[in-house]
Design a protein around this motif. Structure first.
Motif, PDB file in Angstrom:
ATOM      1  N   ARG A 612       0.935  -1.233  -0.102  1.00  0.00           N
ATOM      2  CA  ARG A 612       0.066   0.219   0.156  1.00  0.00           C
ATOM      3  C   ARG A 612       1.011   1.389  -0.042  1.00  0.00           C
ATOM      4  O   ARG A 612       1.835   1.496   0.746  1.00  0.00           O
ATOM      5  N   THR A 613       0.407   2.263  -0.686  1.00  0.00           N
ATOM      6  CA  THR A 613       1.207   3.353  -0.809  1.00  0.00           C
ATOM      7  C   THR A 613       1.037   4.328   0.402  1.00  0.00           C
ATOM      8  O   THR A 613       0.110   4.153   1.294  1.00  0.00           O
ATOM      9  N   PRO A 614       1.789   5.335   0.705  1.00  0.00           N
ATOM     10  CA  PRO A 614       1.511   6.202   1.714  1.00  0.00           C
ATOM     11  C   PRO A 614       0.223   6.856   1.783  1.00  0.00           C
ATOM     12  O   PRO A 614      -0.197   7.322   2.888  1.00  0.00           O
ATOM     13  N   ILE A 615      -0.338   6.949   0.676  1.00  0.00           N
ATOM     14  CA  ILE A 615      -1.516   7.763   0.486  1.00  0.00           C
ATOM     15  C   ILE A 615      -2.745   7.061   0.612  1.00  0.00           C
ATOM     16  O   ILE A 615      -3.920   7.233   0.471  1.00  0.00           O
ATOM     17  N   HIS A 616      -2.541   5.723   0.832  1.00  0.00           N
ATOM     18  CA  HIS A 616      -3.507   4.612   0.708  1.00  0.00           C
ATOM     19  C   HIS A 616      -4.804   4.911   1.659  1.00  0.00           C
ATOM     20  O   HIS A 616      -6.056   4.973   1.201  1.00  0.00           O
ATOM     21  N   THR A 617      -4.462   5.292   2.635  1.00  0.00           N
ATOM     22  CA  THR A 617      -5.450   5.436   3.846  1.00  0.00           C
ATOM     23  C   THR A 617      -6.439   6.815   3.423  1.00  0.00           C
ATOM     24  O   THR A 617      -7.470   6.902   3.707  1.00  0.00           O
ATOM     25  N   TRP A 618      -5.898   7.649   2.948  1.00  0.00           N
ATOM     26  CA  TRP A 618      -6.661   8.886   2.287  1.00  0.00           C
ATOM     27  C   TRP A 618      -7.690   8.476   1.170  1.00  0.00           C
ATOM     28  O   TRP A 618      -8.645   9.057   1.195  1.00  0.00           O
ATOM     29  N   ALA A 619      -6.939   7.706   0.327  1.00  0.00           N
ATOM     30  CA  ALA A 619      -7.895   7.051  -0.877  1.00  0.00           C
ATOM     31  C   ALA A 619      -8.867   6.276  -0.182  1.00  0.00           C
ATOM     32  O   ALA A 619     -10.163   6.316  -0.847  1.00  0.00           O
ATOM     33  N   GLU A 620      -8.863   5.535   0.613  1.00  0.00           N
ATOM     34  CA  GLU A 620      -9.764   4.748   1.285  1.00  0.00           C
ATOM     35  C   GLU A 620     -10.796   5.463   1.979  1.00  0.00           C
ATOM     36  O   GLU A 620     -11.946   5.412   1.849  1.00  0.00           O
ATOM     37  N   ALA A 621     -10.437   6.677   2.545  1.00  0.00           N
ATOM     38  CA  ALA A 621     -11.336   7.484   3.282  1.00  0.00           C
ATOM     39  C   ALA A 621     -12.214   8.179   2.269  1.00  0.00           C
ATOM     40  O   ALA A 621     -13.265   8.650   2.732  1.00  0.00           O
TER      41      ALA A 621
END
Length: 999
Positions: A612-621
């Motif tokens: 997962r990329t460092p930006i994955h959580t933002w995209a998920e949210a």
């Protein structure tokens, strides 16, 4: 429940630690620390299985990994049934349930024993001679029957529920074997300051000290010294002690495979705990302290239960406190068996006779045996045995003739000498040397950085073995580049037991006595001395041919106890010295290894690691729908307000072209190419020229395979004269790095270049669209973003949001674009800052599907989608990327092959459907005439196909035969609802002149 053969005055186990277990449905008790074999013997159980071919009753032969007979099934639950477990290795735990194998309906009464009556018909070469005719019957009749009969245990019928793990390790010195020699070598190497790994297959280190009750090292009993030394080593920071760990394979460049058994000895292991761990160890130096394996005597009916190796009897007595019988005979051609007779006698076991094949054995051990009242029959041989399910009598006769006699026994222990365990040395490609004096193969010429010590090196005396190992350990540390101090040499007192000798291999006199009696060489595959002789008589001259004709040494024990016997018998028949006959090849694994240990750590969710990329959580949210790209989870699209995929992608495409879009490109492969010869290396690896690329500029690069076909592509930025930032496709990062390393190490080793994968180091944020500069500018420090200072295809280093960054002005959409590379730890915070700025200009986040559509509108290829491994740069319309003045690069000769320059090759083109709303299927075939007879001639296929909101129609890319010369031609694409007419057009569908890239 009592243990009738457990002696209260012998052994090292705690009598208070009683555990219960089941064998073939019958309950028994044992002690904590027992193996299944020792616990069975303590209960008087000698019959444990049936042989493979003849279904003869078989008992426990050894006490270690060389065991050929005592293979059982271990059943924890319906899903955990493990066949062919060596009872001599399986540690006892409370509730263990074991079953015998290769018998029906029971172990004592096995219908398969009828094969024993037909033994004369099943001799060596039986399969080769019998099942060759009629030829048609093989697949229909013979093969199914043979396959059903093959094997000993029953394979599990349910998926393996256990977990496994994998570890990589590096060390200065790896010591394989934890006997006296291995412990001494590890002690010396660790005291010299080396990083040491010591691996031993037993639960407790000590090796032969388990049975050498009289050994004294450093003023204390040998076993006590071994446990103290192991504890000292385990407490050191520079030592990793791995017990229950078998070194099963020795590979190139000092890499060894080890398997550590983690939970097989536990009654209730944690459900999340791995069952086994695979260690892949790379060592600067290897010390092989693998010991030696005792050989049995070859004589008629030598396979009855109750007949075992002398060292095994000593192990069960001195370590486990178990007598192998009440009235025991000893048959030997070697000094070491005397110790078994003496130890048993001293513990109250009656020794019926000590039969020594040698005419005049001499030494203190002989006198000691006679002094204890043991009858020593020198120059005698055991000519036969009796007893259906356990030996009850032996026949003894003088070798030179004389009256035979019968001796009542309930156990017989034998020894014909010791064979050094040279398996790992042989696997390392080392050359064995035959020692005429001792008639043994010993380590000779070393190929890798290793040394053998102790019994595995032919050193028989305990004192000599420890001294040799200490010297080897210290030397290994020094050769590994560390040497701090000289190790303390343990003192060996006079009480040390040193009775090992080479003995006599081969069949004893009288081995072929009688027509029905069989003298077994290889117990597991039922190979007899007669079989070996027959193989030679029938023309087998190579020991490898003898091995395959008779199957000796081909079972799971790899002939550990039998190989030298077979070799000696063959050499006698051929009238050649043993070295001329040769030795069979030892291959890994040393002992059987489970498939789970080799590959089981990658199962279920771990089958392929999720990245997962460092930006994955933002995209998920923010509601992203993800797709799998290689091992990465990538945002596919960002639906809003109940949009389906098509609506979301259409909106994202419009927004990027009209305003701006923000895209997470962190998954792109990134490789740092650094060094004085970096530009020369790039010239060789890519088709493009790089020497004259200015610092701060970028270039699109094409990488080929040797055959001239496109391997990968990406944008490369020159950060300094000696430094390049290379990007690759997401899925291609590992193979591109491997490709580069392969050529650097094998073809261009003279170049001073270093390659480093930095894919995870940088988070990459792509900002694309007319408003991209307006979004990026407020966040950028120290970098002039004007077109004059930073034109398209430029790279600058500075700071973004106060974070060190590499800023690229590149575009995969055809719009003005920037790619911000920041350290991964700051990726999310920088993304959020970019997103906040983007919101001021109406930007959107977009995913991979939109990225695909936007790049297809501009005719940009994706390697692996628009190429299929047979596409050249010219085929893809990228001939301009080949440096015409370049004299050499990987693939240049491949490009000159006639087939790659011949007319009619498939070339990349664009397709427009007659009905703008019809979207072609990717992979669909293309034909010139849809009315031609079946099978139609396919002239190409669709590689990419999308609905383009910006073009207001469907677009597609395709590989078509002679495509560049078909512009404007009408072709057809067969689809499920009928053929679709298409027009061949150039690959660029939007902004044909490329004006938008520069704003």
């Amino acid at each position: 429940m009592t243990q009738p053969f457990r002696l209260p005055t012998a052994g090292r186990l705690d009598a208070a630690g009683t555990v219960s277990f089941i064998f073939d449905g019958k309950p028994h008790t044992g002690l904590a620390g027992d193996t299944l074999a020792s616990a069975l013997l303590a209960n008087g159980v000698h019959l444990v299985g049936r042989s493979f071919k003849y279904h003869r009753p078989r008992g426990i032969l050894s006490a270690g990994a060389e065991e050929p007979n005592a293979l059982v099934g271990i059943h924890r639950d319906p899903a955990r049934k493990t066949p062919n477990v060596r009872a001599t290795v399986q540690e006892l735990y409370d509730g263990l349930a074991a079953v015998s194998q290769n018998r029906w309906p029971s172990l004592a009464f096995d219908v398969g024993a009828l094969n024993d009556l037909g033994a004369p018909f099943f001799s060596a070469g039986f399969y080769y001679k019998t099942f060759m005719w009629p030829r048609a019957a093989w697949e229909r009749l013979y093969e199914p029957v043979i396959r059903r009969a093959a094997g000993l245990g029953t394979a599990p019928d349910q998926p393996d529920p256990d977990r496994y793990s994998n570890r990589f390790a590096h060390c200065d010195v790896l010591v394989v074997g934890g006997g006296a020699a291995g412990l001494a070598a590890a002690l010396a190497a660790s005291e010299a300051g080396a990083r040491v790994i010591l691996a031993d297959e037993q639960a407790e280190p000590g090796g032969s000290l388990r049975f050498e009750a009289g050994a004294v090292i450093d003023g204390m009993p040998g076993w006590e010294w071994a446990q103290r030394t192991a504890a000292q080593l385990a407490a050191r920071d520079n030592v990793r002690l791995l017990t229950r760990t078998t070194g099963f394979g020795y590979y190139a460049q000092n890499m060894l495979g080890l398997v550590e058994r983690l939970t097989d000895h536990l009654a209730a292991p944690h459900p999340e705990a791995p069952r086994e761990r695979l260690w892949q160890v790379r060592a600067k130096r290897v010390v092989l302290a693998t010991g030696a394996i005792e050989r049995h005597m070859v004589f008629p009916d030598n396979d009855r239960p109750g007949i075992m190796l002398a060292s095994a009897a000593r192990t069960y007595l001195n370590h486990f406190g178990v007598a192998v019988g009440r009235r025991v005979a000893v048959y030997t051609a070697d000094d070491s068996a005397y110790a078994a007779a003496i130890d048993l006698k001293k513990k109250g076991v009656e020794i019926a006779a000590l039969v020594d094949l040698r005419p005049a054995p001499q030494g203190a051990h002989v006198e000691e045996a006679r002094g204890l009242g043991i009858e020593v029959l020198a120059g005698h041989a055991v000519t036969g045995t009796e007893g259906r399910l356990r030996v009850r009598r032996i026949d003894v006769a003088p070798v030179n003739g004389g009256a035979p006699r019968q001796i009542e026994v309930d156990a017989l222990v034998t020894s014909s000498g010791w064979t050094p365990a040279v398996h790992l040395f042989s696997q390392s490609r080392g050359k064995l040397a035959f020692n005429e004096a001792t008639q043994r193969f010993l380590p000779g010429q070393y190929v890798q950085d290793a040394v053998s010590v102790g019994a595995g090196n032919g050193t028989t005396g305990l004192g000599e073995a420890v001294a040799e190992a200490l010297q080897a350990g210290e030397k290994a540390a020094k050769e590994a580049g560390v040497s701090k101090a000289r190790a303390k040499v343990p003192n060996l007192e006079a009480g040390s037991t040193e009775r090992w000798s080479s003995g006599m291999a081969g069949a004893a006199p009288g081995a072929e006595a009688g027509k029905k009696a069989m003298a077994f060489v290889d117990f597991q595959n039922d190979v007899t001395a007669k079989d070996i002789r027959q193989a030679v008589q029938e023309g087998m001259r190579s020991i490898e041919h003898v091995k395959r004709f008779t199957t000796t040494g081909m079972a799971t024990d790899q002939g550990k106890t039998s190989n030298l016997h077979a070799l000696t018998i063959a050499s006698e028949m051929l009238g050649k010295p043993i070295p001329e006959v040769g030795l069979t090849t030892f291959r890994p694994p040393y002992t059987p290894v489970t498939f789970g240990a080799l590959v089981g750590h990658g199962r279920g969710a771990l089958f392929e690691p999720t990245r997962r990329t460092p930006i994955h959580t933002w995209a998920e949210a923010h509601g992203a729908v993800f797709e799998d790209v290689g091992q990465w989870k990538r945002a596919w699209y960002f639906p809003s307000g109940g949009e389906d995929m098509h609506a979301a992608v259409a909106r994202e495409c419009r927004t990027v072209r009209q305003s701006a879009g923000i895209f997470d490109a962190s998954t792109l492969g990134k490789i740092e190419v650094v060094g004085p010869d970096a530009a020369r290396f790039m010239e060789l690896m890519y088709t493009n020229p790089w020497q004259k690329l200015a610092v701060g500029r970028c270039r699109y690069g094409i990488m080929l395979r040797e055959d001239g076909f496109i391997y990968d592509d990406g944008v490369v930025g020159r950060l300094a004269e000696d430094r390049f930032h290379v990007t690759t496709t997401t899925g291609g990062a590992p193979r591109v790095l491997h490709h580069m390393e392969d050529y650097l190490q094998t073809e261009f080793p003279d170049l001073k270049v270093w390659l480093t994968s930095t894919s995870e180091q940088w988070a990459t944020i792509a900002v694309q669209g007319p408003k991209s500069r307006d979004i990026v500018a407020p966040l950028v420090e120290d970098i002039d973003l004007s077109d004059e200072a930073m034109p398209h295809m430029s790279v600058r280093e500075g700071r973004v949001c106060g974070v060190p960054a590499r800023l690229f002005r590149i575009s995969f959409t055809g719009e003005r674009g920037f790619e911000i590379n920041v350290p991964a730890d700051y990726g999310l915070s920088v993304w959020e800052a970019v997103w906040a700025e983007g919101g001021k200009h109406g930007a959107c986040a977009y995913g991979t599907e939109t990225m695909h559509v936007l790049r297809a509108e501009k005719g940009f290829i994706i390697v692996g989608q628009d190429t299929d491994g047979t596409v050249t740069p010219d085929d893809a319309g990228l001939g301009w990327a080949i440096g015409r003045k370049k004299k050499d690069f990987v693939g240049i000769r491949g490009l000159k092959r006639p087939d790659l320059t011949a007319p009619g090759r498939r070339q990349l083109v664009g397709l427009k459907t007659s009905d703008p709303k019809t979207v072609l299927e990717e992979g669909a075939q293309i034909v010139a005439d849809p009315n031609q007879p079946v099978p139609m001639k396919m002239i190409g296929f669709v590689t990419s196909s999308y609905w383009s909101e910006n073009c207001g129609r469907s677009i597609a890319l395709a590989l078509v035969e002679n495509g560049s010369h078909r512009m404007g031609e009408r072709l057809h694409v067969p689809m499920p609802d009928g053929a679709v007419e298409v027009e061949v057009v150039p690959t660029v569908f939007f902004d044909e002149k490329g004006e938008r890239t520069n704003g």
